[in-house]
Design an enzyme around this catalytic site. Structure first.
Site, PDB file in Angstrom:
ATOM      1  CG  HIS A   1      -3.770   5.428   9.725  1.00  0.00           C
ATOM      2  ND1 HIS A   1      -3.362   6.848   9.824  1.00  0.00           N
ATOM      3  CD2 HIS A   1      -3.766   5.176   8.363  1.00  0.00           C
ATOM      4  CE1 HIS A   1      -3.249   7.364   8.655  1.00  0.00           C
ATOM      5  NE2 HIS A   1      -3.446   6.391   7.928  1.00  0.00           N
TER       6      HIS A   1
ATOM      7  N   GLY B   1       0.815  -0.989  -0.026  1.00  0.00           N
ATOM      8  CA  GLY B   1       0.174  -0.031  -0.067  1.00  0.00           C
ATOM      9  C   GLY B   1       0.819   1.227   0.001  1.00  0.00           C
ATOM     10  N   GLY B   2       1.980   1.127  -0.850  1.00  0.00           N
ATOM     11  CA  GLY B   2       3.183   1.982  -0.854  1.00  0.00           C
ATOM     12  C   GLY B   2       2.588   3.324  -1.538  1.00  0.00           C
TER      13      GLY B   2
ATOM     14  CG  ASP C   1      -1.446   1.676  -3.342  1.00  0.00           C
ATOM     15  OD1 ASP C   1      -2.722   1.628  -3.663  1.00  0.00           O
ATOM     16  OD2 ASP C   1      -0.937   2.253  -2.382  1.00  0.00           O
TER      17      ASP C   1
ATOM     18  CG  ASP D   1      -7.036  -6.750  -2.604  1.00  0.00           C
ATOM     19  OD1 ASP D   1      -6.886  -6.186  -1.395  1.00  0.00           O
ATOM     20  OD2 ASP D   1      -7.925  -7.106  -3.094  1.00  0.00           O
TER      21      ASP D   1
END
Ligand SMILES: C[S@@+](CC[C@H](N)C(=O)[O-])C[C@H]1O[C@@H](n2cnc3c(N)ncnc32)[C@H](O)[C@@H]1O
Length: 468
Positions: free
Chosen positions: A348, A272-273, A295, A326
């Site tokens: 988060h 997820g960079g 990502d 994913d």
């Protein structure tokens, strides 16, 4: 009024200001720039901000204080107006005189916003030290408003409005996200929290976001951002993540896990960079590392342009590659020897169940030497007591807590972490976490924490975990 506490806070401000003066004298500069953001400046500056805000809460009448806080949304809305209508750029390019000031009627000829309304918007901001009103209805940038400037010419902005934030430090983009999507979503927090159907739900589909926009009941915010019609928002979001970097030292990612210790040929996967902006300093300083940026498809599609602009050699040498992936799915089998999985500002975004699913996917492709580096806010309680039912919150660093009489969590000097916590609630039904909360997620996913790098409200802390 608690005069004793007011005096204690005033004297903390006085001693901290004296310290800042001494440091600034040593640096021989009056510029409030990156040099004054150095580590030595950090503690006295935090102390001034925390003490001054606490002082205001003590001397303002409670009624006034509440009105100031509850009308805070007008500041966000006004910021959105000036960013989206290019006011900082207009003043920089068309302003006159030494301050490059302009009458609002002239500003209005460049951005088309009614000058009577625009003046009130800019004046509210100037009243809060963003822009300067140098004469009635005449405005200039100041050192704060200039941070909103994308540096682009008005001709460029007119020709390519969708590209407004491309290649910038991302601060204007981040202000745009907070004052647009996030503010919209947060308007619906109370509706979601008061509704018995949703108040106890920790599904990402029950985020306030689901009620904030037409057609968002059954879609998560990231999937919505990836819709073709939201491309300008997605591009802004990508640059906004770069804005998070601009608020911290450029080498923040290097201040924690020892990337240099990784052996030749090590693979680092930035899960997820985004476009990989966070990992850029790792590639720049550790030539032995191969970076894979993962990502969603539309996001990684933007990544080569970012690397071409910032580190073309790494692209040419094949030291960085991009994978649409994913993170709820198994890792691509080619990634069978990963040294580090980096997850910055990923946990988060997700409620606990989804975090464990993501971490378990990572765990499946770990070998015994693989490390997981989580970069996220680490939350403190506002109370002096940082333990729950006698269990230590894991804050072993003595500098983590603010000195008395400040709030233990540094109060307003650390408010962004708590605002981000509520932003995560608004956008994703997710949250920021304490060390024990991270430890619990990690242990459920087959990891244990081996290092915690506190960041003292300066850059994002890092948690390093190993497989068990
Ligand atoms: C808060 S951003 C953080 C980006 C980056 N790590 C950074 O720190 O700048 C979260 C990222 O997660 C990505 N993301 C969301 N859902 C994802 C999924 N299912 N698989 C992979 N990436 C995803 C988003 O596109 C976004 O780039």
């Amino acid at each position: 009024m608690d005069i004793q506490q007011i005096e204690a806070l005033s004297s903390l401000i006085a001693t901290s200001v004296a310290e800042l003066k001494q440091l600034q004298g040593a640096l021989k500069t009056t510029q409030h720039t990156a040099s004054t953001a150095k580590a030595e400046f950090l503690k006295p500056s935090l102390q001034v901000v925390a003490a001054a805000s606490q002082l205001i809460a003590l001397v303002r009448t409670p009624e006034r204080y509440l009105m100031d806080i509850s009308t805070g949304h007008q500041l966000s809305s006004s910021l959105r107006v000036v960013v989206e209508t290019n006011v900082p750029e207009i003043l920089r390019e068309k302003g006159k005189g030494p301050k490059r000031a302009l009458h609002v009627k002239e500003i209005s000829t460049y951005n088309g916003v009614n000058h009577l309304k625009l003046s009130r918007i800019i004046r509210l901001l100037a009243t809060h030290h963003i822009f300067e009103e140098v004469a009635p209805d005449v405005y200039a940038n100041n050192n704060i408003s200039i941070a909103l400037d994308t540096g682009k010419s008005l001709a460029e902005l007119k020709a390519n409005p969708e590209e407004k934030y491309d290649g910038t430090n991302g601060i204007a983009a981040l202000v745009g996200i907070f004052s647009d999507e996030t503010m919209h979503n947060s308007v619906c927090i109370a509706d979601i929290l008061k509704d018995p159907e949703t108040t106890n739900s920790f599904s990402p589909f029950d985020a306030p976001f689901s009620r904030a926009w037409p057609g968002t009941r059954n879609i998560k915010m990231y999937d919505w951002l990836n819709l073709p019609e939201n491309r300008p928002r997605l591009k802004r979001f990508g640059m906004g993540m770069n804005g998070m970097n601009s608020m911290t030292p450029s080498d923040a990612i290097l201040r924690g896990f020892n990337w240099a210790s990784l052996p030749e040929g090590s693979i680092v996967v930035d899960c997820g960079g985004g476009v990989g902006s966070v990992s850029l300093p790792i590639v720049q300083t550790c030539p032995q590392i191969h970076l894979i940026v993962q990502d969603t498809g539309p996001v990684v599609a933007e990544a080569p342009a970012f690397w071409q602009a910032n580190q073309p050699e790494a692209l040419a040498q094949g030291r960085v590659s991009f994978q649409p992936h994913d993170f709820f799915q198994p890792q691509p089998s080619v990634n069978n020897n990963v040294s580090v999985f980096l997850l910055r500002m990923i946990m988060h975004n997700w409620p606990d169940v989804e975090c464990v699913q993501i971490l378990k996917r990572v765990r499946e492709s770990c070998n015994k030497n693989t490390r997981v580096v989580i970069v996220d806010n680490i939350m403190l309680y506002a109370s002096r007591d940082q333990s729950i039912e006698g269990q230590d919150s894991g804050i072993s660093d003595p500098d983590a807590l603010a000195p008395e009489p400040l709030l233990a969590n540094w109060g307003a000097a650390n408010a962004l972490s708590y605002k981000q916590d509520i932003n995560m609630l608004s956008n994703h039904n997710a949250c920021e976490r304490t060390v024990p909360e991270f430890a619990e997620l990690l242990s459920q996913s087959g990891f244990r924490i081996v290092e915690v790098h506190q960041a003292h409200q300066s850059w994002l802390p890092q948690i390093v975990a190993v497989p068990i």
